[in-house]
Design a protein around this motif. Structure first.
Motif, PDB file in Angstrom:
ATOM      1  N   LYS A   1       0.835  -1.208   0.000  1.00  0.00           N
ATOM      2  CA  LYS A   1       0.000   0.000   0.000  1.00  0.00           C
ATOM      3  C   LYS A   1       0.868   1.255   0.000  1.00  0.00           C
ATOM      4  O   LYS A   1       0.617   2.196  -0.760  1.00  0.00           O
ATOM      5  N   ALA A   2       1.917   1.271   0.822  1.00  0.00           N
ATOM      6  CA  ALA A   2       2.794   2.448   0.898  1.00  0.00           C
ATOM      7  C   ALA A   2       3.503   2.679  -0.431  1.00  0.00           C
ATOM      8  O   ALA A   2       3.606   3.822  -0.895  1.00  0.00           O
ATOM      9  N   PHE A   3       3.993   1.615  -1.070  1.00  0.00           N
ATOM     10  CA  PHE A   3       4.663   1.746  -2.360  1.00  0.00           C
ATOM     11  C   PHE A   3       3.694   2.309  -3.395  1.00  0.00           C
ATOM     12  O   PHE A   3       4.030   3.244  -4.130  1.00  0.00           O
ATOM     13  N   LEU A   4       2.491   1.734  -3.473  1.00  0.00           N
ATOM     14  CA  LEU A   4       1.516   2.192  -4.465  1.00  0.00           C
ATOM     15  C   LEU A   4       1.062   3.616  -4.178  1.00  0.00           C
ATOM     16  O   LEU A   4       0.889   4.407  -5.110  1.00  0.00           O
ATOM     17  N   ASP A   5       0.875   3.963  -2.916  1.00  0.00           N
ATOM     18  CA  ASP A   5       0.537   5.347  -2.567  1.00  0.00           C
ATOM     19  C   ASP A   5       1.611   6.308  -3.083  1.00  0.00           C
ATOM     20  O   ASP A   5       1.296   7.360  -3.639  1.00  0.00           O
ATOM     21  N   ALA A   6       2.887   5.937  -2.921  1.00  0.00           N
ATOM     22  CA  ALA A   6       3.989   6.794  -3.372  1.00  0.00           C
ATOM     23  C   ALA A   6       3.988   6.943  -4.892  1.00  0.00           C
ATOM     24  O   ALA A   6       4.490   7.939  -5.417  1.00  0.00           O
ATOM     25  N   GLN A   7       3.396   5.979  -5.591  1.00  0.00           N
ATOM     26  CA  GLN A   7       3.299   6.032  -7.058  1.00  0.00           C
ATOM     27  C   GLN A   7       1.954   6.622  -7.507  1.00  0.00           C
ATOM     28  O   GLN A   7       1.639   6.593  -8.700  1.00  0.00           O
ATOM     29  N   HIS A   8       1.146   7.104  -6.561  1.00  0.00           N
ATOM     30  CA  HIS A   8      -0.158   7.704  -6.836  1.00  0.00           C
ATOM     31  C   HIS A   8      -1.152   6.686  -7.414  1.00  0.00           C
ATOM     32  O   HIS A   8      -2.042   7.050  -8.190  1.00  0.00           O
ATOM     33  N   VAL A   9      -0.968   5.423  -7.043  1.00  0.00           N
ATOM     34  CA  VAL A   9      -1.853   4.340  -7.480  1.00  0.00           C
ATOM     35  C   VAL A   9      -2.782   3.992  -6.323  1.00  0.00           C
ATOM     36  O   VAL A   9      -2.321   3.622  -5.241  1.00  0.00           O
ATOM     37  N   LEU A  10      -4.088   4.133  -6.548  1.00  0.00           N
ATOM     38  CA  LEU A  10      -5.068   3.776  -5.530  1.00  0.00           C
ATOM     39  C   LEU A  10      -5.033   2.270  -5.325  1.00  0.00           C
ATOM     40  O   LEU A  10      -5.025   1.503  -6.297  1.00  0.00           O
ATOM     41  N   PHE A  11      -5.011   1.838  -4.070  1.00  0.00           N
ATOM     42  CA  PHE A  11      -5.085   0.411  -3.756  1.00  0.00           C
ATOM     43  C   PHE A  11      -5.981   0.242  -2.549  1.00  0.00           C
ATOM     44  O   PHE A  11      -5.775   0.869  -1.517  1.00  0.00           O
ATOM     45  N   GLU A  12      -6.997  -0.600  -2.716  1.00  0.00           N
ATOM     46  CA  GLU A  12      -7.943  -0.891  -1.641  1.00  0.00           C
ATOM     47  C   GLU A  12      -8.221  -2.388  -1.648  1.00  0.00           C
ATOM     48  O   GLU A  12      -7.731  -3.112  -2.518  1.00  0.00           O
ATOM     49  N   HIS A  13      -9.047  -2.803  -0.700  1.00  0.00           N
ATOM     50  CA  HIS A  13      -9.401  -4.218  -0.630  1.00  0.00           C
ATOM     51  C   HIS A  13     -10.897  -4.357  -0.364  1.00  0.00           C
ATOM     52  O   HIS A  13     -11.433  -3.690   0.509  1.00  0.00           O
TER      53      HIS A  13
ATOM     54  N   GLU B   1     -19.802  -1.122  -2.222  1.00  0.00           N
ATOM     55  CA  GLU B   1     -18.407  -0.772  -2.474  1.00  0.00           C
ATOM     56  C   GLU B   1     -18.264   0.014  -3.779  1.00  0.00           C
ATOM     57  O   GLU B   1     -17.516   1.000  -3.848  1.00  0.00           O
ATOM     58  N   ILE B   2     -18.978  -0.429  -4.817  1.00  0.00           N
ATOM     59  CA  ILE B   2     -18.917   0.252  -6.114  1.00  0.00           C
ATOM     60  C   ILE B   2     -19.419   1.682  -5.989  1.00  0.00           C
ATOM     61  O   ILE B   2     -18.776   2.629  -6.456  1.00  0.00           O
ATOM     62  N   ARG B   3     -20.573   1.856  -5.357  1.00  0.00           N
ATOM     63  CA  ARG B   3     -21.152   3.196  -5.232  1.00  0.00           C
ATOM     64  C   ARG B   3     -20.285   4.118  -4.373  1.00  0.00           C
ATOM     65  O   ARG B   3     -20.159   5.309  -4.653  1.00  0.00           O
ATOM     66  N   ASP B   4     -19.670   3.567  -3.330  1.00  0.00           N
ATOM     67  CA  ASP B   4     -18.761   4.357  -2.501  1.00  0.00           C
ATOM     68  C   ASP B   4     -17.563   4.840  -3.325  1.00  0.00           C
ATOM     69  O   ASP B   4     -17.217   6.022  -3.307  1.00  0.00           O
ATOM     70  N   LEU B   5     -16.953   3.924  -4.060  1.00  0.00           N
ATOM     71  CA  LEU B   5     -15.812   4.275  -4.895  1.00  0.00           C
ATOM     72  C   LEU B   5     -16.212   5.266  -5.994  1.00  0.00           C
ATOM     73  O   LEU B   5     -15.504   6.241  -6.259  1.00  0.00           O
ATOM     74  N   ALA B   6     -17.365   5.034  -6.600  1.00  0.00           N
ATOM     75  CA  ALA B   6     -17.855   5.934  -7.658  1.00  0.00           C
ATOM     76  C   ALA B   6     -18.076   7.345  -7.112  1.00  0.00           C
ATOM     77  O   ALA B   6     -17.717   8.332  -7.767  1.00  0.00           O
ATOM     78  N   ALA B   7     -18.637   7.447  -5.917  1.00  0.00           N
ATOM     79  CA  ALA B   7     -18.886   8.760  -5.329  1.00  0.00           C
ATOM     80  C   ALA B   7     -17.576   9.489  -5.025  1.00  0.00           C
ATOM     81  O   ALA B   7     -17.468  10.693  -5.231  1.00  0.00           O
ATOM     82  N   ARG B   8     -16.579   8.761  -4.547  1.00  0.00           N
ATOM     83  CA  ARG B   8     -15.293   9.376  -4.202  1.00  0.00           C
ATOM     84  C   ARG B   8     -14.480   9.764  -5.423  1.00  0.00           C
ATOM     85  O   ARG B   8     -13.705  10.716  -5.372  1.00  0.00           O
ATOM     86  N   ARG B   9     -14.628   9.013  -6.537  1.00  0.00           N
ATOM     87  CA  ARG B   9     -13.719   9.185  -7.666  1.00  0.00           C
ATOM     88  C   ARG B   9     -14.390   9.668  -8.955  1.00  0.00           C
ATOM     89  O   ARG B   9     -13.742   9.828  -9.979  1.00  0.00           O
ATOM     90  N   GLY B  10     -15.709   9.857  -8.925  1.00  0.00           N
ATOM     91  CA  GLY B  10     -16.396  10.414 -10.084  1.00  0.00           C
ATOM     92  C   GLY B  10     -16.759   9.421 -11.169  1.00  0.00           C
ATOM     93  O   GLY B  10     -17.032   9.817 -12.304  1.00  0.00           O
ATOM     94  N   TYR B  11     -16.812   8.142 -10.839  1.00  0.00           N
ATOM     95  CA  TYR B  11     -17.180   7.144 -11.843  1.00  0.00           C
ATOM     96  C   TYR B  11     -18.670   7.211 -12.132  1.00  0.00           C
ATOM     97  O   TYR B  11     -19.488   7.445 -11.242  1.00  0.00           O
TER      98      TYR B  11
END
Length: 180
Positions: free
Chosen positions: A20-32, A63-73
């Motif tokens: 998670k820390a590596f991906l955050d540093a690369q600006h890559v969203l990572f969740e579970h 989960e989909i709707r939460d992510l969509a609301a946060r990221r504009g999907y």
């Protein structure tokens, strides 16, 4: 859980906090997401009909709707690929071309495994993110990358889009990319 292999050094990152820390540093969203939410009969099924795809979207609706609301999907779907997919080898050749998009590319893996190959910032170079059920990743827009399958060629993933036409790939010839 996700694992990372940095191609320049062959270093592997397996600890989830470090991933998670590596991906955050690369600006890559990572969740579970919780893979056990998926009904047992769909966990190892890689050739899906429309009803089964709708069932997966229903299971992960919150989960989909939460992510969509946060990221504009705006829209989402389910993709399933396996040896049973017609022309799978041709599809993989198309996928395995370094490209960018004008929006981020997101996958929520609900069954099977896949790999994003992403160009990192600075000295990192290209790195592989090996994903499995429950892993959610979003590659930032205008980032060189591609997605492919593991050797078993089985995956089911939820894809989310901002643009109603989905992602439009812009192929990139990058001399820094070397197939592994």
């Amino acid at each position: 859980m996700a694992q990372i292999r940095i191609r320049n050094t062959n270093e592997r990152i397996e600890d989830q906090e470090q991933v998670k820390a590596f991906l955050d540093a690369q600006h890559v969203l990572f969740e579970h997401w919780e893979p056990a939410k998926l009904p047992v009969e769909l966990r190892e099924k890689f050739a899906l009909n429309d009803e089964e795809k709708a069932q997966i979207l229903s299971v992960y609706d919150e989960e989909i709707r939460d992510l969509a609301a946060r990221r504009g999907y705006e829209i989402w779907d389910v993709i399933s690929l396996s040896d049973a997919t017609p022309n799978i080898e041709e599809l993989l050749k198309k996928f395995e071309q370094v490209h960018t998009h004008t929006e981020d590319e997101i996958r929520a893996i609900v069954a099977g495994k896949g790999i994003f190959i992403i160009k990192g910032e600075g000295e990192v170079g290209y790195f592989d993110v090996e994903l499995e059920a429950g892993d959610v990743i979003s590659v930032p827009e205008n980032t060189n990358h591609f997605f492919t399958l593991m050797d078993n060629k089985q995956i089911v993933a939820v894809r989310l889009f901002i643009e109603k036409d989905g992602w439009i790939a812009f192929n990139v010839e990058d001399p820094e990319f070397i197939k592994a």
